[in-house]
Design a protein around this motif. Structure first.
Motif, mmCIF file in Angstrom:
data_model
loop_
_atom_site.group_PDB
_atom_site.id
_atom_site.type_symbol
_atom_site.label_atom_id
_atom_site.label_comp_id
_atom_site.label_asym_id
_atom_site.label_seq_id
_atom_site.Cartn_x
_atom_site.Cartn_y
_atom_site.Cartn_z
ATOM 1 N N HIS A 100 0.849 -1.190 0.000
ATOM 2 C CA HIS A 100 0.000 0.000 0.000
ATOM 3 C C HIS A 100 0.891 1.249 0.000
ATOM 4 O O HIS A 100 1.547 1.561 1.000
ATOM 5 N N LYS A 123 -4.906 6.659 3.607
ATOM 6 C CA LYS A 123 -5.006 5.274 4.069
ATOM 7 C C LYS A 123 -6.449 4.932 4.422
ATOM 8 O O LYS A 123 -6.966 3.873 4.049
ATOM 9 N N GLU A 124 -7.099 5.836 5.134
ATOM 10 C CA GLU A 124 -8.476 5.578 5.550
ATOM 11 C C GLU A 124 -9.415 5.493 4.356
ATOM 12 O O GLU A 124 -10.364 4.695 4.357
ATOM 13 N N ASP A 127 -8.852 2.029 3.022
ATOM 14 C CA ASP A 127 -9.337 1.063 4.010
ATOM 15 C C ASP A 127 -10.861 0.980 3.990
ATOM 16 O O ASP A 127 -11.440 -0.119 3.992
ATOM 17 N N GLN A 131 -12.977 -2.263 3.208
ATOM 18 C CA GLN A 131 -13.837 -2.779 4.275
ATOM 19 C C GLN A 131 -15.285 -2.898 3.803
ATOM 20 O O GLN A 131 -15.969 -3.887 4.114
ATOM 21 N N GLN A 174 -12.402 -1.750 11.206
ATOM 22 C CA GLN A 174 -11.208 -2.542 11.487
ATOM 23 C C GLN A 174 -10.898 -3.441 10.293
ATOM 24 O O GLN A 174 -11.817 -4.028 9.695
ATOM 25 N N ASN A 175 -9.619 -3.548 9.960
ATOM 26 C CA ASN A 175 -9.210 -4.511 8.951
ATOM 27 C C ASN A 175 -9.145 -5.899 9.579
ATOM 28 O O ASN A 175 -8.705 -6.045 10.719
ATOM 29 N N THR A 197 -9.265 -7.218 3.228
ATOM 30 C CA THR A 197 -8.596 -6.615 4.389
ATOM 31 C C THR A 197 -7.967 -7.657 5.299
ATOM 32 O O THR A 197 -7.401 -7.310 6.340
ATOM 33 N N TYR A 203 2.965 -1.123 4.318
ATOM 34 C CA TYR A 203 2.732 0.275 3.967
ATOM 35 C C TYR A 203 4.055 0.876 3.488
ATOM 36 O O TYR A 203 5.038 0.895 4.222
ATOM 37 N N VAL A 226 -0.826 2.339 12.299
ATOM 38 C CA VAL A 226 -0.901 0.911 11.954
ATOM 39 C C VAL A 226 -0.273 0.031 13.033
ATOM 40 O O VAL A 226 -0.075 -1.170 12.822
ATOM 41 N N GLU A 229 -1.912 -3.237 13.745
ATOM 42 C CA GLU A 229 -2.391 -3.938 12.552
ATOM 43 C C GLU A 229 -1.482 -5.077 12.106
ATOM 44 O O GLU A 229 -1.739 -5.722 11.095
#
Length: 364
Positions: A100, A123-124, A127, A131, A174-175, A197, A203, A226, A229
């Motif tokens: 990513h 990122k969000e 994501d 998601q 949440q991933n 996800t 990253y 992260v 994560e």
């Protein structure tokens, strides 16, 4: 096994792909420059292979490889088909791990699709779209088994519990890779969903030259974001890596790297990290005709490793003669390793270790 390069449009994905593969994918300062995914087969840098080649002096040296896919940029609404959303999500679902790319540099000459640099927001954005797509597929599966669960089917009831856990996590942004499941639940219910996800992720913080070694505030923000994560963060000055890649001689490239305070190209580190991200490891074969790195999944048994060379090797597997790379390097030749009593004979249950040098005995 494929690792997909993903990110918003115009963050440096195709430039990174070119650094890794020398495939010269189109790279330009406008969104959706990449439409069809570019695929490159990339050699995995491995100094152990170089050492073996120096010792054996074979006719050929063949490195391990990993497949890298440059996927079209994603925008808000992709899960509903905005931009190239459906195509993007289909392409990323086919990969085994995610690289990513996040823009962590300022440059007024390079357009950002949202008008400003904010890697946390970027990122969000991705994501949320991933998601939402995972939520859609999980809810479809839930609807399919709900009736059986209501009738008392224990298997369906157990699956329903896991699906509800996944849905709750996705609704909380949440991933799934950050959620812990039992080995049984993961094997029976989670893995079969092939959730985006849930794929392992790295990253890649694309920074300017002055931040190539230590990063910057943007990178620190990503690392903090992260931290829960189970994901790696890699710092890479992609545009400078591209410039280094264009230099003709090895010496020129090394001087450039030394000036930047680096001991190797960041792209080399990324390739090795991607290899590990895919849960891959290497064993070697070494002879006068060829020294070669073979790719296997971590934890593969000796017969499975033999099968990578030829299916007959696995079917007729008898035993494996194994030398650790450290012993081969220490003693300098296969014969000297044997004389030192360091060659081992392993059977069908042996779990191959990264760096093993192997000969297989088989009979068909």
């Amino acid at each position: 096994m494929k690792a997909g390069i993903v990110g918003l449009p115009n963050v440096g994905k195709s430039t990174l792909f070119n650094c890794l593969s020398n495939a010269k994918a189109q790279s330009a300062n406008f969104p959706f420059c990449t439409i069809e995914p570019n695929i490159g087969v990339v050699n995995v840098p491995d100094k152990r292979l170089d050492h073996l080649a120096d010792l054996v002096k074979p006719e050929k040296v063949i490195p391990a490889t990993v497949e890298i896919v440059d996927i079209a940029g994603l925008v808000k609404g992709a899960s509903k088909g905005e931009g190239l959303g459906n195509q993007f999500l289909g392409n990323i679902r086919e990969t085994d791990a995610i690289l990513h790319v996040l823009r962590c540099f300022e440059d007024d000459n390079i357009v950002h699709v949202d008008g400003s640099v904010d890697p946390i927001r970027d990122k969000e954005t991705i994501d949320i779209e991933l998601q939402l797509k995972d939520l859609e597929s999980t809810e479809k599966r839930r609807d399919k088994i709900l009736s059986a669960a209501k009738t008392g089917n224990r298997e369906s009831q157990k699956e329903l519990e896991v699906l509800d856990q996944i849905i709750t996590a996705l609704e909380a942004a949440q991933n799934i890779r950050s959620i812990s499941f039992s080995d049984e639940d993961r094997a029976n219910y989670v893995n079969t969903l092939q959730l985006i996800t849930d794929k392992p992720v790295m990253y890649v913080c694309n920074v300017s030259e002055d931040a190539a070694v230590s990063g910057n505030d943007y990178v620190n923000q990503i690392k903090q974001a992260v931290s829960q994560e189970n994901a790696e963060v890699l710092i890479l000055a992609v545009s400078i890596e591209a410039d280094i890649n264009e230099l003709d001689s090895y010496d020129e490239r090394q001087l450039f790297l030394e000036d930047m305070g680096l001991n190797e190209p960041g792209s080399s580190k990324l390739i090795r990290s991607a290899y590990q991200l895919l849960s891959l490891q290497t064993y070697f074969t070494a002879g006068e005709k060829e020294v070669r790195a073979w790719t296997i999944s971590a934890g593969a048994t000796a017969p499975q490793a033999a099968g990578v060379i030829h299916t007959d090797f696995e079917k007729g597997f008898i035993r494996a003669e194994v030398i650790s790379f450290d012993d081969y390097n220490r003693f300098g030749s296969e014969q000297k390793v044997k004389e030192a009593g360091k060659m081992r004979v392993e059977g069908k249950e042996y779990a191959v270790q990264d760096g093993d040098v192997m000969h297989f005995r088989f009979n068909i």
